[in-house]
Write a protein that holds these residues in place. Sequence first.
Motif, PDB file in Angstrom:
ATOM      1  N   GLU A  54       3.937  19.385 -16.371  1.00 59.05           N
ATOM      2  CA  GLU A  54       4.705  18.277 -16.791  1.00 59.05           C
ATOM      3  C   GLU A  54       4.889  17.224 -16.077  1.00 59.05           C
ATOM      4  OE1 GLU A  54       8.600  17.337 -19.694  1.00 59.05           O
ATOM      5  OE2 GLU A  54       7.989  19.520 -19.204  1.00 59.05           O
ATOM      6  N   LEU A  55       5.239  17.539 -14.742  1.00 54.89           N
ATOM      7  CA  LEU A  55       5.591  16.762 -13.699  1.00 54.89           C
ATOM      8  C   LEU A  55       4.498  16.146 -13.117  1.00 54.89           C
ATOM      9  CD1 LEU A  55       8.038  15.830 -12.145  1.00 54.89           C
ATOM     10  CD2 LEU A  55       7.730  17.693 -10.313  1.00 54.89           C
ATOM     11  N   ARG A  56       3.291  16.867 -12.897  1.00 59.58           N
ATOM     12  CA  ARG A  56       2.204  16.229 -12.419  1.00 59.58           C
ATOM     13  C   ARG A  56       1.711  14.904 -13.563  1.00 59.58           C
ATOM     14  NH1 ARG A  56      -2.250  20.748 -11.854  1.00 59.58           N
ATOM     15  NH2 ARG A  56      -0.317  21.530 -10.308  1.00 59.58           N
ATOM     16  N   LYS A  57       1.618  15.357 -14.596  1.00 58.60           N
ATOM     17  CA  LYS A  57       1.381  13.964 -15.708  1.00 58.60           C
ATOM     18  C   LYS A  57       2.331  13.018 -15.522  1.00 58.60           C
ATOM     19  CE  LYS A  57      -1.992  16.079 -17.931  1.00 58.60           C
ATOM     20  NZ  LYS A  57      -1.855  17.353 -18.936  1.00 58.60           N
ATOM     21  N   GLY A  58       3.597  13.241 -15.260  1.00 58.30           N
ATOM     22  CA  GLY A  58       4.601  12.282 -14.904  1.00 58.30           C
ATOM     23  C   GLY A  58       4.314  11.533 -13.756  1.00 58.30           C
ATOM     24  N   VAL A  82       0.836  -1.294  -0.012  1.00 56.68           N
ATOM     25  CA  VAL A  82       0.010  -0.118  -0.221  1.00 56.68           C
ATOM     26  C   VAL A  82       0.914   1.218   0.005  1.00 56.68           C
ATOM     27  CG1 VAL A  82      -1.881   1.407   1.203  1.00 56.68           C
ATOM     28  CG2 VAL A  82      -1.682  -1.183   1.490  1.00 56.68           C
ATOM     29  N   LEU A  83       0.548   2.292  -0.818  1.00 53.00           N
ATOM     30  CA  LEU A  83       1.374   3.558  -0.842  1.00 53.00           C
ATOM     31  C   LEU A  83       0.319   4.572  -0.473  1.00 53.00           C
ATOM     32  CD1 LEU A  83       3.821   4.596  -1.302  1.00 53.00           C
ATOM     33  CD2 LEU A  83       3.332   4.932  -4.082  1.00 53.00           C
ATOM     34  N   PHE A  84       0.866   5.553   0.355  1.00 55.89           N
ATOM     35  CA  PHE A  84      -0.115   6.848   0.603  1.00 55.89           C
ATOM     36  C   PHE A  84       0.761   7.684  -0.019  1.00 55.89           C
ATOM     37  CE2 PHE A  84      -1.798   3.820   4.026  1.00 55.89           C
ATOM     38  CZ  PHE A  84      -3.138   4.290   3.673  1.00 55.89           C
ATOM     39  N   LEU A  85       0.235   8.686  -0.834  1.00 53.64           N
ATOM     40  CA  LEU A  85       0.629   9.633  -1.464  1.00 53.64           C
ATOM     41  C   LEU A  85       0.136  10.918  -0.758  1.00 53.64           C
ATOM     42  CD1 LEU A  85       1.016   8.261  -4.944  1.00 53.64           C
ATOM     43  CD2 LEU A  85       2.981   8.994  -3.681  1.00 53.64           C
ATOM     44  N   ASP A  86       0.609  11.707   0.249  1.00 56.54           N
ATOM     45  CA  ASP A  86      -0.099  12.940   0.629  1.00 56.54           C
ATOM     46  C   ASP A  86       0.381  14.147  -0.116  1.00 56.54           C
ATOM     47  OD1 ASP A  86      -1.625  14.759   2.122  1.00 56.54           O
ATOM     48  OD2 ASP A  86      -0.227  14.531   3.932  1.00 56.54           O
ATOM     49  N   GLU A  87      -0.647  14.556  -1.150  1.00 56.90           N
ATOM     50  CA  GLU A  87      -0.683  15.892  -1.751  1.00 56.90           C
ATOM     51  C   GLU A  87       0.598  15.680  -2.866  1.00 56.90           C
ATOM     52  OE1 GLU A  87      -2.582  18.661  -1.556  1.00 56.90           O
ATOM     53  OE2 GLU A  87      -3.501  18.358   0.296  1.00 56.90           O
ATOM     54  N   PRO A  88       0.748  14.464  -3.621  1.00 58.45           N
ATOM     55  CA  PRO A  88       2.010  14.494  -4.216  1.00 58.45           C
ATOM     56  C   PRO A  88       2.212  15.289  -5.555  1.00 58.45           C
ATOM     57  CG  PRO A  88       0.348  12.725  -5.099  1.00 58.45           C
ATOM     58  CD  PRO A  88      -0.339  13.605  -3.709  1.00 58.45           C
ATOM     59  N   THR A  89       1.208  16.226  -5.760  1.00 63.05           N
ATOM     60  CA  THR A  89       1.556  17.217  -6.888  1.00 63.05           C
ATOM     61  C   THR A  89       1.337  18.559  -6.695  1.00 63.05           C
ATOM     62  OG1 THR A  89      -0.451  16.798  -7.973  1.00 63.05           O
ATOM     63  CG2 THR A  89       0.968  15.672  -8.785  1.00 63.05           C
ATOM     64  N   ALA A  90       1.362  18.602  -5.219  1.00 62.95           N
ATOM     65  CA  ALA A  90       1.129  20.036  -4.675  1.00 62.95           C
ATOM     66  C   ALA A  90       2.399  20.858  -5.263  1.00 62.95           C
ATOM     67  CB  ALA A  90       0.969  19.919  -3.123  1.00 62.95           C
ATOM     68  N   GLY A  91       2.192  22.008  -5.805  1.00 59.03           N
ATOM     69  CA  GLY A  91       3.161  22.786  -6.233  1.00 59.03           C
ATOM     70  C   GLY A  91       3.972  22.409  -7.273  1.00 59.03           C
TER      71      GLY A  91
END
Lengths: 254, 314
Positions: free
Chosen positions: B175-179, B162-171
């Motif tokens: 391009e990086l968000r899509k990645g 299980v992987l928890f990602l807390d706001e992984p794309t904040a800020g």
Amino acid sequence: MINTQAAKTIYKYEMLRAWNTIMQSFVSPIISTVLYFVVFGSAIGSRIETVEGVSYGAFIVPGLVMLALLTQSVANASFGIYFPRFTGTIYEVLSAPISFVEILLGYVGAAATKSFIIGMIILATSGFFVDLNISHPFWMLGFLVLTCISFSLLGFIIGLWADNFEKLQLIPMLVITPLVFLGGSFYTIDMLPPAWQTVSLFNPVVYLVSGFRWSFYEVADVGVGISLLMVLLFTAICLAIIWWIFKTGYRLKQ
Amino acid sequence: MNLPDMDTNPIISVEALSKVYGNGHRALTDITLNIHTGEILALLGPNGAGKTTLISTICGIVNPSEGSVKVSGYDIEQDYRITRAMIGLVPQELTLPSFDTVWHTVCFSRGLFGKEPDPAYLEQLLRDLSLWEKKDSAIRTLSGGMKRRVLIAKALSHQPLVLFLDEPTAGVDVELRKGMWNLVTGLKKLGVTIILTTHYIEEAEAIADRVGVIHKSELLVIDDKQALKHKLGKRQMTIELEQPIASVPHSLSGWSLELSGEGRQLVYTYDSHSEHTGISGLLDAVNSTGLLLKDVSTSQSSLEDIFISLVGTE
């Protein structure tokens, strides 16, 4: 079952940190202690007669080693746990499948090891200045190890309690250093006025220095058995406090 | 809030979880939810809603006040050694040891979780995250996006289920968000269950299987993304007129039409699941009034519309 791999990982990480900052971790305390030897042992010590039949330069060796051990144990252990709290990387330790036992083995074990190494180097260095005589080497090693562990535990508590760098320095500066200087590092407590001799018996460092010095010259302010008992009692109290901190999550978990 | 869930064997089961901090702030209220094996669950909610507290509690960083959490059937308090070994956490802040190298910190994370060193796995992990070339670089020299990936590498270093990602794309930039989205969907294909918190509704819309909305410490809703749109979303038909009108004709008053577009549009909101949507009758009625139609179109509420309707515009 203890997660030995995790304890080993924290221990190695902390030891590597000391190695990467070798000047600060090892060289600096050794230079400070050598300066004490030069000032107290040679310059002032040459004008002081023997203490309990031991030359003053040799007499202060156990006290100086203890001085370095106590300050370094507290500093290493407090910084070791405070820094990840300060940077926020402690989240990883708290979310790992480990108990406070592994965390203690890692952080306190590494801090105690560093202090032990420093103590041994200082002891070896003192051989260049004075003639050392260790009457009870096993007791000497025992006191050395116990002191490293007990004061690393105290440092660990300080590192958990402190919520800023000022507090991290507060206890070492205002409590530990005065206790060490007033704990008979440079004198025997019977040199003090009677009232201060009684006050000194409330200083735990007196028992450490006394027991440690006894292992060298068989000269002690208090019985060696009492010294050992006091160190063990102090260790047990520190362990109980740390157990409570992890049980309640004080300053660690909300 | 108890929400019905048919999953009888969830990987994470949260039961009546509440959290009140020492200062009296209530961060979680009676949260009950199941997380299915292999899914991507997005937890949406405004700042301070309780998203981070929820995942921090499951990961063991925050002590729960009430309720229980089980991971693969194991209690997170009694069996913490088992449950935590199954979980990886990527925190919201870029909390990294600045002076360490990438390789060193990833090895540390793996060891911390009790795993024997596995250089081959870690090499592949760093290659997958495009970090291999930077393995000997000090973390302080990396860009923000790379640091985020180092956090992911650390979380995956012990091969969690299980992987928890807390706001992984904040800020982070588009391009990086899509990645990051590609990375998350790639992990899902490997069988990793992913729970992410986010502010970005488009993120949830793009990659999540299910969406939960947390607001003011409560889980307002959790459901399949499409089902959520069907249940809570509205469908609208817009009738564009050739000539503007001043008001809705009296003969059309039975349809609760809204006049917009400076009198050129009649907007009809309806339930697409109902047996009678009323569309045919409405079109007949519009024809009867003699109004000339220019165009007719329909639209479905987005997740954003649903989110705003649930939590307001804060």
